[in-house]
Scaffold this motif. Structure first.
Motif, short mmCIF file in Angstrom:
data_model
loop_
_atom_site.label_atom_id
_atom_site.label_comp_id
_atom_site.label_asym_id
_atom_site.label_seq_id
_atom_site.Cartn_x
_atom_site.Cartn_y
_atom_site.Cartn_z
N ALA A 54 102.15 -28.24 -72.96
CA ALA A 54 103.30 -27.87 -73.59
C ALA A 54 103.33 -28.45 -74.91
N GLU A 55 103.21 -29.74 -74.97
CA GLU A 55 103.21 -30.17 -76.37
C GLU A 55 101.95 -29.67 -77.34
N ALA A 56 100.68 -29.68 -76.48
CA ALA A 56 99.47 -29.15 -77.43
C ALA A 56 99.83 -27.67 -77.82
N ARG A 57 100.67 -26.88 -77.07
CA ARG A 57 101.05 -25.58 -77.54
C ARG A 57 101.94 -25.80 -79.01
N ARG A 58 103.04 -26.55 -78.86
CA ARG A 58 103.98 -26.98 -79.99
C ARG A 58 103.18 -27.26 -81.21
N CYS A 59 102.11 -27.98 -80.76
CA CYS A 59 101.18 -28.64 -82.02
C CYS A 59 100.51 -27.50 -82.64
N THR A 104 101.25 -24.47 -82.47
CA THR A 104 102.38 -23.60 -83.31
C THR A 104 102.61 -24.07 -84.64
N ALA A 105 102.78 -25.54 -84.62
CA ALA A 105 103.28 -26.03 -85.69
C ALA A 105 102.14 -25.84 -86.88
N LEU A 106 100.96 -26.17 -86.66
CA LEU A 106 99.86 -26.11 -87.23
C LEU A 106 99.66 -24.62 -88.03
N CYS A 107 99.81 -23.53 -87.14
CA CYS A 107 99.74 -22.33 -87.79
C CYS A 107 101.00 -22.17 -88.74
N ALA A 108 102.30 -22.57 -88.36
CA ALA A 108 103.31 -22.53 -89.27
C ALA A 108 103.38 -23.24 -90.44
N LEU A 109 102.69 -24.26 -90.54
CA LEU A 109 102.22 -25.04 -91.62
C LEU A 109 101.27 -24.48 -92.55
N GLY A 110 100.53 -23.35 -92.15
CA GLY A 110 99.44 -22.80 -92.91
C GLY A 110 98.07 -23.68 -92.65
N ARG A 111 97.88 -24.39 -91.66
CA ARG A 111 96.76 -25.14 -91.38
C ARG A 111 95.95 -24.42 -90.27
N GLU A 112 95.76 -23.32 -90.32
CA GLU A 112 94.84 -22.36 -89.53
C GLU A 112 93.29 -22.89 -89.54
N LEU A 120 107.34 -34.19 -88.35
CA LEU A 120 107.30 -33.01 -87.66
C LEU A 120 107.05 -33.40 -86.08
N GLY A 121 105.86 -34.10 -86.03
CA GLY A 121 105.37 -34.59 -84.75
C GLY A 121 106.49 -35.16 -84.07
N VAL A 122 107.24 -36.13 -84.69
CA VAL A 122 108.25 -36.83 -84.12
C VAL A 122 109.39 -36.09 -83.50
N LEU A 123 109.67 -35.13 -84.31
CA LEU A 123 110.83 -34.13 -84.09
C LEU A 123 110.32 -33.20 -83.06
#
Length: 685
Positions: A554-559, A561-569, A581-584
């Protein structure tokens, strides 16, 4: 004339014969017996004792002439001399009769000698022809021997052309006309055409005036140019079939005798046999050459087949004994004496042996697939590995630009064995992937009994007691379909003794790793190169047991998703690598870890040297990042602040004042300040 005469044929005395007859007869028959005796004496040929010595000498001369083989005119001299000499009429008549007999004997002897010479010549001809093996030499020998035997000016030979329906000049001896040497006669045209058509000998004393033959302008002009008058032609026969005509010709008009016709016909019979023998021998030679060539071809084909079978058996046995794709590539290279490259259908390299060449182009693989045969591209042979119409991969053979047909078929057969291996591998992989996928699903859902999971993992070569990281992979729609991403993940999992599969529409990869963040970054780079497109990797872990895999996923999925949201594809990271953001986003907030990750170098420097760069940095941010106001607040010279900030920059990196990084640092400073306040029980200064 004496009453006692010797009979030429019996050698008995006539007088004695008469006497014996008188004694045995009756007296009354004596006169009859005497008359009979006189009649016998008159009709009996005269012998040497019946002629005079002079006549006897003439007879001896005749015998001497016979013995010497003198010409006919010399035989008439004794008879002429006897008639004008001193011989009686009876002796002269006897000499004349003896002369006629001698001439007859001479003619008979001459005929015998001539016939003997002709037979000897025919035997010699047969022997000469039997020794010849070349058809051209046989024909030349026939024509030349005919010229010698008949003594004519020209001899020549024509052969029938069954396809053209005519006969053509083949060999000449004594000819001087080029037109004559190249003339062709239609069946029934001219003397030769008539002989070829009727299979009978024909001769003419003067061809130009002989109207028995069908004259043509071509034939007449050729005969006139050669100057021929008398021509004799006899057929060359093999059984009932005429194969040509043998000719003898003179440039003067004359008549050919029956003996000459018979002689040329005998020679033609020998010649026909010799021609047919030479033809058969030539055909036999050709057949032997063809047979030898066929034998060599069969032997070479047999060797190629045996070599192909041995290679096929070797490769098949290698596959059945569990050899991997590298073993097969090495074996193919050893059999074909070249380097080998094997790729899968996606172009990923599976094995390489004895070569450093680049992989074959997709166009070369497509050409081989379309034709169903190996193709050569710039000195490299490429063969598509097919299972029916399905492309499983390709084989490339280097270092063999001159691949012959046998080796080409062997190379193509190797592709069949490679297809068998890839199908086996795929079948095994599919089964194993299914088993691994089931295990991975049980780990990520937590639905199975945790106690049985380690044993199941060990059977697959996975040790769950080691720390594992969980990676969730996402490829853009333009990069690769999910099956390719899953296949690449499965290869990586197998190489790193991990698991790969699809869970909740995510391609998930699990393998031993202490630091998931760097592992995710490395994995994103590796997969991006394989799939030729960006692959984003979210990571979590490490996990210490089966029960922790679900939360890590679950944590890896959130990570991710966050990478894609931050434009870091196209990058990889864990939540702790995303700063605050990782802390949050994290389920278990590790504030101390976040502070250490963000301010770690500065905190370590202060602890080691007793400085307070952390406080200087906090004041610097509190006064709006102004060096002058920070100097006032710290009660130090501005140069001191500059030196401290320079030291901080060397510890944190040149980008520490970027807005994103500055925000991270300020948050970490606040958390550190609160933590110190909680630890000391008083406000931090």
């Amino acid at each position: 004339m004496p009453t006692t005469r010797k009979n030429v044929s019996t050698g008995a005395s006539t007088g004695s014969s008469v006497s014996n007859t008188s004694n045995t007869s009756n007296t009354s028959n004596t006169s009859n017996t005497s008359n009979t005796s006189n009649t016998s004496a008159a009709s009996t040929p005269r012998t040497a004792t019946d002629v005079s010595p002079t006549a006897l000498r003439y007879l001896h001369n005749l015998l001497d002439l016979l013995d010497r083989g003198a010409p006919p005119e010399q035989f008439t001299a004794p008879a002429g001399a006897a008639q004008g000499g001193d011989l009686s009429d009876a002796d002269a008549a006897a000499v004349a009769e003896a002369t006629r007999v001698a001439l007859r004997i001479r003619r008979t002897l001459s005929q015998h000698r001539r016939r003997e010479a002709e037979l000897a010549a025919l035997f010699d001809t047969a022997g000469d022809l039997a020794r010849l093996r070349d058809p051209d030499a046989v024909l030349k020998a026939i024509v030349h021997r005919a010229k010698l035997l008949l003594g004519t000016d020209v001899t020549y030979l024509s052969l029938n052309d069954d396809e053209a329906g005519d006969t053509y000049m083949r060999v000449t001896d004594g000819s001087v006309s080029a037109a004559f040497q190249q003339v062709r006669l239609g069946m029934g045209e001219g003397l030769g055409g008539l002989v070829a058509e009727t299979a009978r000998p024909y001769s003419t004393g003067d061809y130009r005036d002989d109207q028995r033959f069908r004259h043509t302008t071509t034939i007449d002009s050729a005969v006139t140019e050669e100057g021929l008058r008398a021509i004799l032609g006899v057929p060359l026969r093999l059984g009932t079939r005429v194969i040509g005509v043998l000719y003898a010709a003179d440039r003067t008009a004359r008549t050919f005798t029956p003996d000459e016709v018979a002689l040329l016909s005998s020679l033609a019979d020998h010649a026909a046999i010799a021609i047919d023998g030479a033809r058969l021998l030539d055909e036999t030679r050709t057949a032997l050459v063809d047979l030898n060539a066929a034998s060599r071809t069969i032997e070479a084909h047999s060797d190629a087949m045996r070599r192909a079978e041995d290679a096929h058996d070797r490769l098949t046995d290698l596959v059945l004994r569990g050899g991997d794709i590298t073993d097969v590539a090495t074996a193919i290279g050893a059999v074909l004496q070249g380097g080998t490259l094997i790729h899968d259908a996606e172009g990923a390299e599976l094995a390489r042996a004895g070569t450093d060449s680049r992989p074959p182009s997709a166009r070369a693989v497509a050409a081989s697939r379309a034709g169903g045969r190996a193709v050569s591209v710039h000195g490299t042979w490429v063969c598509a590995v097919l299972a029916g119409h399905e492309l499983l991969g390709s084989i490339a053979l280097t270092g063999r630009a001159d691949l012959d047909d046998a080796d080409r078929r062997l190379f193509e057969r190797a592709s069949v064995v490679t297809a068998l291996l890839l199908l086996l591998r795929r079948s095994v992989a599919e089964t194993e992937d299914r088993v691994r996928g089931e295990l991975l699903g049980d780990l990520l859902t937590g639905a199975a009994d945790p106690a049985g999971l380690p044993a199941r993992a060990r059977r697959l070569g996975v040790n769950l007691d080691d720390p594992h990281a969980v990676f969730v992979l996402h490829a853009g729609t333009d990069t690769a379909p999910r099956p390719r991403l899953l296949a690449a993940a499965a290869r990586i999992a197998q190489a790193r003794r991990g698991l790969a599969g699809v869970h909740h529409d995510d391609v998930v990869l699990v393998f031993p790793a202490e630091a998931p963040g760097p592992g995710a970054a490395s994995l994103a780079s590796e997969l991006g190169q394989i799939l030729a497109g960006p692959v984003t990797v979210g990571a979590a872990g490490p996990v210490a047991g089966p029960a922790e895999f679900a939360d890590a996923h679950a944590e890896a999925r959130r990570c991710g998703t966050a990478l894609c949201a931050l434009g870091r594809e196209g990058t990889g990271a864990a939540l702790r690598d995303l700063g605050f953001l990782g802390v949050l986003l994290g389920d278990q907030t590790d504030l101390g870890g976040y502070v250490r990750q963000t301010l770690g170098p500065v905190l370590a420097y202060d602890a080691k040297r007793g400085t307070d760069l952390t406080h200087t940095l906090r004041v610097y941010f509190d006064v709006g990042a102004s060096q002058a106001r920070a100097a006032e607040a710290l009660h130090v010279h501005v140069n001191t602040v500059v030196q401290r900030l320079d030291r901080i920059g060397r510890l944190l990196g040149r980008d520490w004042q970027r807005p994103e990084r500055a925000l991270e640092l300020q948050l970490a400073l606040r958390i550190d300040q609160v933590s110190r306040h909680d630890d000391a029980g008083r406000p931090a200064t």
